[in-house]
Design a protein around this motif. Structure first.
Motif, PDB file in Angstrom:
ATOM      1  N   HIS A  17     -14.441  16.512  26.997  1.00 20.52           N
ATOM      2  CA  HIS A  17     -14.061  16.059  25.657  1.00 20.52           C
ATOM      3  C   HIS A  17     -15.277  15.955  24.726  1.00 20.52           C
ATOM      4  O   HIS A  17     -15.145  15.487  23.596  1.00 20.52           O
ATOM      5  CB  HIS A  17     -13.355  14.701  25.751  1.00 20.52           C
ATOM      6  CG  HIS A  17     -12.058  14.775  26.508  1.00 20.52           C
ATOM      7  ND1 HIS A  17     -10.833  14.762  25.886  1.00 20.52           N
ATOM      8  CD2 HIS A  17     -11.816  14.908  27.835  1.00 20.52           C
ATOM      9  CE1 HIS A  17      -9.878  14.860  26.806  1.00 20.52           C
ATOM     10  NE2 HIS A  17     -10.450  14.949  27.991  1.00 20.52           N
ATOM     11  N   ILE A  18     -16.435  16.361  25.229  1.00 20.33           N
ATOM     12  CA  ILE A  18     -17.680  16.236  24.453  1.00 20.33           C
ATOM     13  C   ILE A  18     -18.111  17.612  23.954  1.00 20.33           C
ATOM     14  O   ILE A  18     -18.125  18.584  24.718  1.00 20.33           O
ATOM     15  CB  ILE A  18     -18.792  15.610  25.335  1.00 20.33           C
ATOM     16  CG1 ILE A  18     -18.315  14.276  25.944  1.00 20.33           C
ATOM     17  CG2 ILE A  18     -20.073  15.421  24.526  1.00 20.33           C
ATOM     18  CD1 ILE A  18     -17.877  13.229  24.939  1.00 20.33           C
ATOM     19  N   MET A  22     -22.014  16.004  18.774  1.00 15.38           N
ATOM     20  CA  MET A  22     -21.245  14.743  18.661  1.00 15.38           C
ATOM     21  C   MET A  22     -22.137  13.504  18.752  1.00 15.38           C
ATOM     22  O   MET A  22     -23.198  13.518  19.388  1.00 15.38           O
ATOM     23  CB  MET A  22     -20.189  14.667  19.769  1.00 15.38           C
ATOM     24  CG  MET A  22     -18.913  15.407  19.483  1.00 15.38           C
ATOM     25  SD  MET A  22     -17.712  15.086  20.814  1.00 15.38           S
ATOM     26  CE  MET A  22     -16.214  15.661  20.019  1.00 15.38           C
ATOM     27  N   LYS A  23     -21.632  12.425  18.136  1.00 12.89           N
ATOM     28  CA  LYS A  23     -22.211  11.085  18.312  1.00 12.89           C
ATOM     29  C   LYS A  23     -21.339  10.377  19.343  1.00 12.89           C
ATOM     30  O   LYS A  23     -20.119  10.225  19.126  1.00 12.89           O
ATOM     31  CB  LYS A  23     -22.207  10.317  17.005  1.00 12.89           C
ATOM     32  CG  LYS A  23     -23.044  10.964  15.906  1.00 12.89           C
ATOM     33  CD  LYS A  23     -22.911  10.151  14.626  1.00 12.89           C
ATOM     34  CE  LYS A  23     -23.616  10.829  13.468  1.00 12.89           C
ATOM     35  NZ  LYS A  23     -23.450  10.070  12.217  1.00 12.89           N
ATOM     36  N   VAL A  24     -21.955   9.925  20.436  1.00 19.17           N
ATOM     37  CA  VAL A  24     -21.192   9.480  21.600  1.00 19.17           C
ATOM     38  C   VAL A  24     -21.607   8.070  22.024  1.00 19.17           C
ATOM     39  O   VAL A  24     -22.800   7.787  22.175  1.00 19.17           O
ATOM     40  CB  VAL A  24     -21.416  10.451  22.793  1.00 19.17           C
ATOM     41  CG1 VAL A  24     -20.585  10.015  23.999  1.00 19.17           C
ATOM     42  CG2 VAL A  24     -21.080  11.885  22.400  1.00 19.17           C
ATOM     43  N   GLY A  25     -20.622   7.202  22.250  1.00 18.13           N
ATOM     44  CA  GLY A  25     -20.869   5.873  22.806  1.00 18.13           C
ATOM     45  C   GLY A  25     -20.728   5.912  24.317  1.00 18.13           C
ATOM     46  O   GLY A  25     -19.742   6.437  24.835  1.00 18.13           O
ATOM     47  N   ALA A  38     -23.106  13.008  33.788  1.00 18.62           N
ATOM     48  CA  ALA A  38     -22.597  14.294  33.296  1.00 18.62           C
ATOM     49  C   ALA A  38     -23.194  14.620  31.922  1.00 18.62           C
ATOM     50  O   ALA A  38     -23.527  15.777  31.632  1.00 18.62           O
ATOM     51  CB  ALA A  38     -21.067  14.251  33.214  1.00 18.62           C
ATOM     52  N   VAL A  39     -23.345  13.596  31.089  1.00 20.21           N
ATOM     53  CA  VAL A  39     -23.981  13.790  29.774  1.00 20.21           C
ATOM     54  C   VAL A  39     -25.425  14.264  29.956  1.00 20.21           C
ATOM     55  O   VAL A  39     -25.884  15.195  29.274  1.00 20.21           O
ATOM     56  CB  VAL A  39     -23.929  12.479  28.956  1.00 20.21           C
ATOM     57  CG1 VAL A  39     -24.875  12.532  27.761  1.00 20.21           C
ATOM     58  CG2 VAL A  39     -22.504  12.200  28.482  1.00 20.21           C
ATOM     59  N   ALA A  40     -26.122  13.638  30.886  1.00 17.31           N
ATOM     60  CA  ALA A  40     -27.527  14.021  31.128  1.00 17.31           C
ATOM     61  C   ALA A  40     -27.615  15.485  31.555  1.00 17.31           C
ATOM     62  O   ALA A  40     -28.512  16.219  31.103  1.00 17.31           O
ATOM     63  CB  ALA A  40     -28.138  13.114  32.195  1.00 17.31           C
TER      64      ALA A  40
END
Ligand code: 5RP
Length: 230
Positions: A17-18, A22-25, A38-40
């Motif tokens: 979903h990213i 994007m700006k992500v919390g 996963a973001v890393a």
């Protein structure tokens, strides 16, 4: 399948979903930690994201993985927030705060255009309340606050006293310097009414009921990811 593997399944699924830019919390807890990993991986592979954290704990994890965490006040509105939950009930009503980060989580959730909740299958329940509801309380005059909270609870037929959360024998203190009390509510039949009443109680900084905030839930199951909508 163990809850840990289900958490991993849900946390990793959220990366779909990213999108670049994007700006992500980033949420708090063991499920959110899988999402942070996963973001890393995506950032390492070249994706550009602006990241903010719901807790010191998650910020430390993110930094250890090479991610930069921005101050929410320098970022403004977020595209998305991805976070765990302690219970997911009807309409994606949630209990959160098991990790003691509920206030900063709610502050970040409310600044996100889309909130994605990730959890293992046991968190999906027909009615909220088996998990003790955390409330975050200003330490000054907390005994008076808890007396008022107890009166509020009795209006909702909740007879259990709020219990001060402790860590290593000492009161647990949140990132914002507040106390956490846990309330063994039992089945919560009027989450909205209870949320409003707790929010209106002087000294209660916030509560762990997250209502009308989650847009989608990704539940890790033995069969894969179950997607829930409100
Ligand atoms: C922290 C939270 C967490 O999201 C919640 O406790 C779920 O944690 P976990 O993913 O470790 O089960 O609300 O305040």
């Amino acid at each position: 399948m163990s809850a840990d593997i289900q958490k991993q399944t849900a946390g990793l699924a959220a990366i779909d979903h990213i999108r670049d830019g994007m700006k992500v919390g980033l949420g708090t807890g063991s499920t959110a930690a899988w999402f942070v990993k996963a973001v890393a991986d995506e950032v390492q592979a070249g994706m550009t994201l602006t990241l903010v954290s719901t807790s010191v704990q998650t910020a430390q994890l993110a930094k250890s993985l090479g991610l930069e965490i921005k101050d929410i006040n320098d970022v403004g509105r977020l595209d998305v927030c991805v976070d765990g939950a302690d219970e997911i009930g009807p309409g994606l009503s949630l209990i959160k705060g098991g990790g003691g980060a509920l206030l900063r989580e709610k502050l970040i959730w409310e600044m996100a255009d889309r909130c994605i909740v990730i959890a293992d299958a046991a968190k999906h329940v027909p009615v909220l309340g088996a998990f003790a509801l955390p409330i975050e309380v200003e330490p000054f005059a907390y005994k008076g606050t808890i007396n008022r909270v107890t009166d509020v609870l009795s209006e909702f037929d909740i007879t259990k006293m709020p219990i001060l959360r402790k860590k290593s024998g000492e009161p647990f203190v949140t990132d914002g310097g507040n106390l956490i009390f846990d309330i063994a509510c039992g089945e919560i039949h009027d989450p909205s009414g209870l949320a409003n009443a707790l929010k209106a109680t002087t000294g209660v900084v916030d509560h762990g009921l997250f209502l009308d905030l989650a847009d989608i839930a990704l539940i890790g199951t033995d069969e894969g990811v179950e997607v829930l909508h409100p």
